[in-house]
Structures are given as structure tokens and as C-alpha cells.
Design an enzyme around this catalytic site. Sequence first.
Site, PDB file in Angstrom:
ATOM      1  N   CYS A 189      -7.025  -1.211  -2.949  1.00  0.00           N
ATOM      2  CA  CYS A 189      -6.485  -1.398  -4.296  1.00  0.00           C
ATOM      3  C   CYS A 189      -5.144  -2.106  -4.179  1.00  0.00           C
ATOM      4  O   CYS A 189      -4.403  -1.836  -3.245  1.00  0.00           O
ATOM      5  CB  CYS A 189      -6.309  -0.052  -5.001  1.00  0.00           C
ATOM      6  N   PRO A 190      -4.809  -3.029  -5.052  1.00  0.00           N
ATOM      7  CA  PRO A 190      -5.509  -3.386  -6.281  1.00  0.00           C
ATOM      8  C   PRO A 190      -6.554  -4.477  -6.105  1.00  0.00           C
ATOM      9  O   PRO A 190      -7.184  -4.882  -7.064  1.00  0.00           O
ATOM     10  CB  PRO A 190      -4.374  -3.862  -7.194  1.00  0.00           C
TER      11      PRO A 190
END
Length: 85
Positions: free
Chosen positions: A23-24
Site C-alpha cells: 500500500c498505497p
Amino acid sequence: MLHEFAIAAPEAARTLDITAETCPMTFVRTRLALDRMPSGDVLLVMTRGEEPRRNLPRTAQEQGHAVLRQEEGEDGITRLWLRKG
């Protein structure tokens, strides 16, 4: 919370393997894939880790997509079927 469903997995028009991403970037790659697909098509996303397992379904729904199924594999990979909204 989403869990494995008893029904068969939907047929995906495209598969996105982001098991090496964090992530992201997991969401960025998923969103780019969905943006390139026609509405109604199904994307199978394969990811690894707690954060994308929790965040991808929620974020996809917030973006107007449907979470059809989420499956936690014994191999540590989460499979997520999304229908583009």
C-alpha cells in the site's frame, strides 16, 4: 467484514497480480486496472498482506465498484473479485 462465500467464484475478464506490491500501490494498480475496463466487467485481484486485504475491498466500494467475493488462500494470497461500477 468479507469472507469466503459458498458460491463459485465469478469468471474474471482480467486478473491483476499485485502480490509483490505494498500500500498505497496496491490501490493505485487496482484503480488503474479498473479504469481500463468496461463497466460490469469483473477484475480478479491477487494480493498479499493484511493492509491490502482490509483496504482494497473498502476502497473499491467507496469508488462505486462491487465486491463480489473475497477469498483467503492457504498460500497467503487474498483473491478479490471486483465488478466495475
